[in-house]
Design a protein around this motif. Structure first.
Motif, short mmCIF file in Angstrom:
data_model
loop_
_atom_site.label_atom_id
_atom_site.label_comp_id
_atom_site.label_asym_id
_atom_site.label_seq_id
_atom_site.Cartn_x
_atom_site.Cartn_y
_atom_site.Cartn_z
N ALA A 233 -71.47 10.75 13.69
CA ALA A 233 -71.56 12.17 13.36
C ALA A 233 -72.90 12.75 13.82
CB ALA A 233 -71.39 12.37 11.86
N GLU A 234 -72.87 14.02 14.22
CA GLU A 234 -74.10 14.73 14.54
C GLU A 234 -74.65 15.35 13.26
OE1 GLU A 234 -73.38 17.49 17.70
OE2 GLU A 234 -73.62 15.95 19.23
N VAL A 235 -75.95 15.21 13.06
CA VAL A 235 -76.60 15.69 11.83
C VAL A 235 -77.88 16.44 12.18
CG1 VAL A 235 -75.66 13.84 10.39
CG2 VAL A 235 -77.87 13.52 11.54
N THR A 236 -78.41 17.16 11.20
CA THR A 236 -79.71 17.82 11.33
C THR A 236 -80.68 17.18 10.36
OG1 THR A 236 -78.75 19.93 12.03
CG2 THR A 236 -80.96 20.00 11.06
N ASN A 246 -82.04 17.71 15.64
CA ASN A 246 -80.65 17.22 15.62
C ASN A 246 -80.55 15.82 16.20
OD1 ASN A 246 -79.80 19.71 14.57
ND2 ASN A 246 -79.63 20.59 16.62
N TYR A 247 -79.71 14.99 15.58
CA TYR A 247 -79.53 13.61 16.01
C TYR A 247 -78.08 13.19 15.81
CZ TYR A 247 -84.62 13.36 15.78
OH TYR A 247 -85.96 13.60 15.97
N LYS A 248 -77.75 12.01 16.34
CA LYS A 248 -76.42 11.42 16.17
C LYS A 248 -76.55 10.09 15.44
CE LYS A 248 -72.24 10.23 18.79
NZ LYS A 248 -71.62 10.16 20.14
N ILE A 249 -75.78 9.92 14.37
CA ILE A 249 -75.83 8.68 13.57
C ILE A 249 -75.15 7.56 14.35
CG2 ILE A 249 -75.16 7.58 11.40
CD1 ILE A 249 -77.22 9.81 11.09
N GLY A 276 -80.19 5.59 13.97
CA GLY A 276 -79.94 6.59 15.00
C GLY A 276 -80.93 7.73 15.00
N ILE A 277 -81.86 7.75 14.00
CA ILE A 277 -82.87 8.81 13.94
C ILE A 277 -84.24 8.16 14.13
CG2 ILE A 277 -83.78 10.73 12.60
CD1 ILE A 277 -81.19 10.80 11.03
N GLY A 283 -88.91 10.76 2.53
CA GLY A 283 -88.90 12.12 1.98
C GLY A 283 -88.07 13.09 2.78
N ASP A 284 -87.75 12.77 4.07
CA ASP A 284 -86.93 13.66 4.90
C ASP A 284 -85.48 13.70 4.37
OD1 ASP A 284 -89.17 13.91 6.43
OD2 ASP A 284 -88.44 12.73 8.13
N THR A 285 -84.79 14.80 4.67
CA THR A 285 -83.40 14.95 4.24
C THR A 285 -82.49 15.07 5.47
OG1 THR A 285 -84.17 16.20 2.30
CG2 THR A 285 -81.81 16.28 2.79
N VAL A 286 -81.44 14.24 5.51
CA VAL A 286 -80.43 14.31 6.56
C VAL A 286 -79.32 15.25 6.08
CG1 VAL A 286 -78.79 13.02 7.98
CG2 VAL A 286 -80.99 12.00 7.36
#
Length: 601
Positions: A233-236, A246-249, A276-277, A283-286
């Motif tokens: 899936a593509e996520v932010t 933006n990245y892809k898991i 994948g990131i 602390g970051d949120t996907v």
């Protein structure tokens, strides 16, 4: 399948890891090959020191329910690990020793849990221990809950009595010792709220821990607060500094016992891991692609102690280490900062010197020992506390609450030393078993170098622990080390003949045939001042021999210092040279003449 997320919190050595092992064995989550003492302490340093350093999570299945368990460190220096993982859980098991009752770190971790709204289950462990006082422990826990401002619901905590070592738990002390840990697991199912599914909501996955794999790169571990996470899936990514990308898991992982296995999808409420990131941080949120909904950043208390990490510049520099340059040191420290949330790095005017800020001596010494085992060579200075200014412009310093259990006959000498270090006695309670509990409030500066003295004074029978309390007024100068050092005035190999003569002047740290250099510390002087000695002196040979003229050389075995003991020994004008093979104490200024001109003792 229902999900329960729990954390096990306690003071160091109260049995958290042993209890986790017991649960893993009972639920069949470990194989015979994986089974050993302290299964969860996978780090080599953890196994050697017998303490948990890194928070770790596991998962077990019990009565059609998945229970995600987080094993947390018990030492105050690793509080940063506790603070960031408690947010993943919905309840805590507060483990308390039936003899000791709640200790300083218990207050710290319980306070964090109560602030998150957890309703803890109190587990009184080691009830089979000689001298156990379970009723006393429960009373002290209730007092602690009250002191921390617990709500009425939180004060109505369930109690379980257990012996994690023997593998049983009971609901009441009047019951006969059990044969399994099931009463505790049943209480978890009854007391801990089940995860309410939020699969249909926008994705929110917060990173609380990081791992690395050579094949997939950085792995982010955390809790799925809402939504679903699918492989591919593509996520932010919403970073803590406010930026997004933006990245892809590439991979999604679940947990079962000690195994992390690949899954196609993770649901809300579960503790999972993703890959994948490449530049994800704690602390970051996907979030869903194009819909960043960041969660509040994880708050970690500020460091209280600092040390300088320097490139080794001694005469033996570069001979024993694999990574010795400024670039090597900087890259390693930057890598540590990515995962060690309680650590800070400050630049200095000298490009070969870095100021590292941490939560305590042990926190920093674990980093040094880890780097040493990886092949790094460096020098470190004496730990210094981080001073601040209050609203009135007055200088303030960190204070700690110190609790000690020691035999009655040694309490006088320990109290005298703590008073010398500007400590203030709070309570003193003598127990019928000949053990006295002493509680102090003392500046953190006063505790630097105290542990070794405490172990020596109590003949190794005393137990001490401390936690950060507050910043308060600066107490003024605190006397440093009482004794001076025996300092080498020459280079070469130490000889037995020379050390035989030198040992009359104090305690030696080295043995014959060890290479030395001018300015290297060989031992502790019996007097307050430093003493220059020649450890490479050889006995002159003559042609004349007479019966009885040669004395037998009898050397006292040297006092071998560990890394922590070496750091405690350091004075302001000294450094510790750390290599994969050796620990060497030395003066900052190696030349004796220059040292005297600079005012060194």
């Amino acid at each position: 399948m229902e999900i329960r997320n729990i954390a096990i919190i306690a003071h160091v050595d109260h049995g958290k890891t042993t209890l986790t092992d017991c649960i893993l064995r009972h639920t069949g989550a470990v194989t015979a090959k994986e089974d050993r003492e302290r299964i969860m302490d996978s780090n080599q340093l953890e196994q050697e020191k017998g303490i948990t350093i890194l928070a770790k999570n596991t998962s077990v299945k019990y009565k059609d329910t998945r229970i995600n368990i987080v094993d947390t460190p018990g030492h105050a220096d690793f509080g940063g690990e506790v603070e960031r993982v408690l947010s993943m859980t919905d309840c805590t098991l507060l483990l308390v020793d039936a003899f000791d009752g709640p200790m300083p770190q218990t207050r710290f971790v319980l306070g964090k849990s109560l602030q998150l709204g957890h309703k803890p289950i109190v587990v009184v462990n080691k009830v089979d221990r000689e001298g156990a006082r379970p009723a006393f422990a429960v009373d002290k826990v209730f007092d602690l809950f009250s002191d921390l401002g617990a709500t009425e619901e939180q004060l109505d905590f369930p109690i379980i009595y257990s012996s994690a070592k023997q593998g049983w738990a009971v609901n009441h002390l009047s019951e006969a010792p059990g044969t399994s840990i099931e009463p505790l697991l049943d209480r978890v199912l009854a007391h801990v709220p089940a995860i309410i599914s939020r699969d249909t909501e926008p994705l929110q996955f917060q990173v609380t821990s990081l791992d690395y794999n050579d094949y997939v790169g950085r792995i982010a571990i955390g809790k799925m607060y809402a939504g679903k996470m699918k492989k591919g899936a593509e996520v932010t990514l919403a970073k803590t500094n406010g930026t997004t990308a933006n990245y892809k898991i590439s991979k999604v992982y679940g947990y079962e016992g000690l195994t992390r296995y690949e899954v196609d999808e993770a649901s809300s409420g579960d503790i999972t891991a993703i890959a994948g990131i490449p530049d994800v941080f704690i602390g970051d949120t996907v979030c869903d692609f194009g819909n960043p909904l960041p969660l509040p950043a994880i708050q970690v208390e500020e460091p209280t102690v600092s040390m300088f990490f320097m490139v080794n510049n001694s005469p033996f520099a570069g001979k024993e280490g694999k990574f010795v340059t400024t670039r090597n040191l900087r890259e390693r420290l930057d890598r540590e900062l990515e995962t060690n949330v309680a650590l800070r790095l400050e630049e200095t005017e000298d490009k070969d010197r870095f100021k590292i800020l941490g939560r305590g001596e042990l926190h920093l010494s674990i980093l040094i020992e880890t780097m040493r085992r990886e092949g790094y060579e460096l020098q470190v200075s004496r730990p210094q506390v981080i001073l601040k200014s209050n609203e009135n412009g007055e200088k303030t310093e960190p204070y700690e609450a110190l609790v000690m259990d020691l035999p009655d006959q040694f309490s006088g000498a320990v109290i005298q030393e703590l008073n010398r270090r500007k400590g203030e006695l709070q309570t003193m309670d003598a127990h019928t078993s000949g053990i006295t509990r002493v509680e102090y409030v003392i500046p953190t500066r006063g505790l630097i170098g105290f542990r070794g003295h405490f172990i020596s004074e109590t003949r190794g029978e005393g137990v001490m622990s401390s936690r950060f309390l507050r910043y308060d007024k600066y107490k003024g100068e605190i006397p440093g080390r009482k004794n001076g050092a025996l300092v080498s005035m020459d280079s070469g190999e130490a000889t037995g003949y020379a050390l035989w003569k030198i040992q009359e002047r104090g305690d030696l740290f080295i043995e014959p045939q060890l290479s030395v250099y001018p300015g290297m510390i060989l031992g502790m002087n019996s007097r307050e001042s430093d003493l220059e000695v020649n450890p490479v002196k050889e006995k002159k040979l003559t042609n004349v021999r007479a019966s009885g003229s040669d004395d037998a050389i009898r050397l006292v075995p040297p006092r071998k210092l560990t890394l922590e003991q070496s750091i405690e020994f350091l004075d302001d004008d000294e450094l510790l040279e750390v290599t994969p093979l050796n620990l060497r104490l030395r003066k900052k200024i190696l030349d004796a003449g220059a040292r005297k001109r600079s005012g060194g003792r």
